[in-house]
Motif scaffolding. Structure first.
Motif, PDB file in Angstrom:
ATOM      1  N   SER A 209       4.693  28.697 -54.346  1.00 56.63           N
ATOM      2  CA  SER A 209       3.654  27.925 -53.655  1.00 56.63           C
ATOM      3  C   SER A 209       3.853  27.916 -52.139  1.00 56.63           C
ATOM      4  O   SER A 209       3.804  28.957 -51.494  1.00 56.63           O
ATOM      5  CB  SER A 209       3.577  26.517 -54.241  1.00 56.63           C
ATOM      6  N   ASN A 210       4.064  26.774 -51.572  1.00 57.83           N
ATOM      7  CA  ASN A 210       4.070  26.650 -50.108  1.00 57.83           C
ATOM      8  C   ASN A 210       5.468  26.439 -49.550  1.00 57.83           C
ATOM      9  O   ASN A 210       5.644  25.840 -48.491  1.00 57.83           O
ATOM     10  CB  ASN A 210       3.146  25.498 -49.694  1.00 57.83           C
ATOM     11  N   ASN A 211       6.447  26.958 -50.241  1.00 52.30           N
ATOM     12  CA  ASN A 211       7.844  26.848 -49.818  1.00 52.30           C
ATOM     13  C   ASN A 211       8.075  27.571 -48.495  1.00 52.30           C
ATOM     14  O   ASN A 211       8.939  27.196 -47.702  1.00 52.30           O
ATOM     15  CB  ASN A 211       8.715  27.439 -50.939  1.00 52.30           C
ATOM     16  N   GLY A 212       7.309  28.608 -48.250  1.00 51.43           N
ATOM     17  CA  GLY A 212       7.421  29.334 -46.972  1.00 51.43           C
ATOM     18  C   GLY A 212       8.694  30.148 -46.830  1.00 51.43           C
ATOM     19  O   GLY A 212       9.125  30.436 -45.720  1.00 51.43           O
ATOM     20  N   VAL A 213       9.282  30.541 -47.963  1.00 54.87           N
ATOM     21  CA  VAL A 213      10.514  31.353 -47.940  1.00 54.87           C
ATOM     22  C   VAL A 213      10.243  32.696 -48.622  1.00 54.87           C
ATOM     23  O   VAL A 213      10.431  32.843 -49.822  1.00 54.87           O
ATOM     24  CB  VAL A 213      11.689  30.621 -48.631  1.00 54.87           C
ATOM     25  N   PRO A 214       9.777  33.696 -47.859  1.00 53.43           N
ATOM     26  CA  PRO A 214       9.459  34.993 -48.463  1.00 53.43           C
ATOM     27  C   PRO A 214      10.640  35.968 -48.427  1.00 53.43           C
ATOM     28  O   PRO A 214      10.485  37.112 -48.867  1.00 53.43           O
ATOM     29  CB  PRO A 214       8.329  35.509 -47.573  1.00 53.43           C
TER      30      PRO A 214
END
Ligand SMILES: Nc1nc2c(ncn2[C@@H]2O[C@H](COP(=O)(O)OP(=O)(O)O)[C@@H](O)[C@H]2O)c(=O)[nH]1
Ligand SMILES: Nc1nc2c(ncn2[C@@H]2O[C@H](COP(=O)(O)OP(=O)(O)O)[C@@H](O)[C@H]2O)c(=O)[nH]1
Ligand SMILES: [Mn+2]
Ligand SMILES: [Mn+2]
Ligand SMILES: [Mn+2]
Ligand SMILES: [Mn+2]
Lengths: 246, 246
Positions: A209-214
């Protein structure tokens, strides 16, 4: 030495043209032998492998399938454009891409991108991983191994897991052929898809989701030998043959 | 805080009656929240879920299938005894076990055990994981999460990976339903099989041969919420339905 798994935090929303490798290298101090796992979605955004849905013209085939999957025909067209073989049309499109990867919707996605935009898988994920490896060497002087990941379903078991789409500096399969167990027997399980095992754990750290860890870095992992023949071809894959008879 | 992944080194060959949990606790200093992954093979050996091949009497069915798989009919009988539904008879037996797990040879194995002996999957792997969790709490006072793993094949992709057979202190699936991506869209990928992603990386650390590392500890992993409905049932699984039509 214990293995460390390091999430790369603080990356902004990525857009075409962003210097993604530089941005990652600013946020993690690489060491020789590290494995960098990078979400394909972010690689594709940085490199422009995205499409505007309203610029796509749906074919009759896309319209036909879209009626069964209840999706926008232009989104279905984007999937068909990435597909070399449709294995299943509904309840979801399952297809093979040009790299031999089999995935739901050919890995085409409209999550984690602006409204009306579509993310494709990188067209040459092996080249992408090799390019990242070279760039990191240039920027940091470190020899880093790279896996490009995507989230993917599977059969028999519910839920998605991360898998490897492209890799560099390693083989996909760790080959145990000729190796022996603790009692000297020749092994029966001989091909471990280690690249997917690492990608899966990276995907666990990334979340959906929106963890922002790619991006996730693995430190102190062993090296292995083997081969890159990760995708069954159509004749080898019993399950695929059964599906195609359907 | 970075995630640490700690192989449990120095365990001897395990036999029925061995105090496996004690042996693990002597070799690792657990912290609250750690995830212990344990190879099912070793759990089964410690708990006597093994059989002597020459004490097994093969049925006519086992003899018939053994001719197709080129295996010992008594070994095939051991597989059938663990099987609730045969999905495929050859080139290898693919079957469902009492827990709903689908695997090659029902997870029955004769690697990493004395000649002529067969390792079965634990009959109650959820109970096994919960029991381990309780025992570790009793011995160390720490609240540890547990996954029992096995090495397993899959479709479309070559090679085996580690999967979760039983777990305790967590849900199998991390449920993202109702969650949003970085742009506020409701997520499409909503059920991540995190327990398999962790089991897979543990399996990578264990290896398949004589590494002698049947246990791996994960430190500083997040917690999640979700459900335990990891196995598709027969009606839900499109691929299984296609195979059964074969
Ligand atoms: N910082 C940052 N994170 C992103 C971006 N796009 C996706 N992510 C994160 O990357 C991880 C994986 O995203 P996902 O869309 O599931 O990628 P996929 O598995 O490759 O399809 C999640 O933690 C997302 O929040 C981005 O543009 N910037
Ligand atoms: N120390 C020790 N290691 C074992 C024993 N049996 C298996 N292993 C190790 O445990 C790991 C997994 O073994 P494997 O037979 O593949 O287990 P499975 O994946 O559960 O079927 C490998 O590193 C093996 O060498 C044992 O009795 N003692
Ligand atoms: Mn994706
Ligand atoms: Mn994802
Ligand atoms: Mn096994
Ligand atoms: Mn194994």
């Amino acid at each position: 030495m214990h293995i460390q798994v390091i999430p790369v935090e603080g990356l902004p929303i990525i857009h075409p043209g962003d210097l993604l490798t530089e941005m990652i290298c600013e946020r993690v101090t690489f060491e020789d032998g590290d494995i960098l796992c990078l979400a394909s979605s972010v690689y594709s955004k940085a490199n422009g492998y995205i499409r505007k849905q309203d610029e796509i013209v749906a074919s009759a085939e896309a319209v036909r399938i879209a009626q069964k999957t209840h999706e926008d025909p232009r989104f279905v067209q984007a999937i068909l454009d990435e597909t070399t073989d449709v294995i299943l049309e509904d309840p979801f499109i399952l297809s093979e891409t040009v790299t031999g990867h089999v995935g739901v919707r050919a890995g085409v996605d409209h999550s984690n991108i602006e409204d009306g935009m579509i993310i494709l898988l990188p067209p040459d994920p092996m080249g992408a991983a090799a390019g990242l490896q070279n760039e990191i060497a240039r920027i940091t002087g470190k020899e880093v191994r790279v896996i490009i990941t995507d989230t993917c379903g599977r059969s028999f078991r519910r839920g998605q897991t991360g898998v490897a789409i492209g890799w560099s500096g390693m083989t996909a399969i760790r080959d145990f052929r000729g190796d022996h167990d603790l009692f000297g027997h020749v092994l029966e399980i001989t091909e471990e898809a280690v690249v997917d095992e690492v990608a899966g754990f990276a995907n666990f750290i990334m979340g959906e989701s929106n963890n922002g860890v790619p991006a996730v870095v693995f430190r102190n992992c062993t090296r292995w030998t083997g081969h890159d023949n990760l995708h069954f071809n159509r004749e080898e894959d019993i399950i695929r043959k059964a599906l195609c008879k359907k």
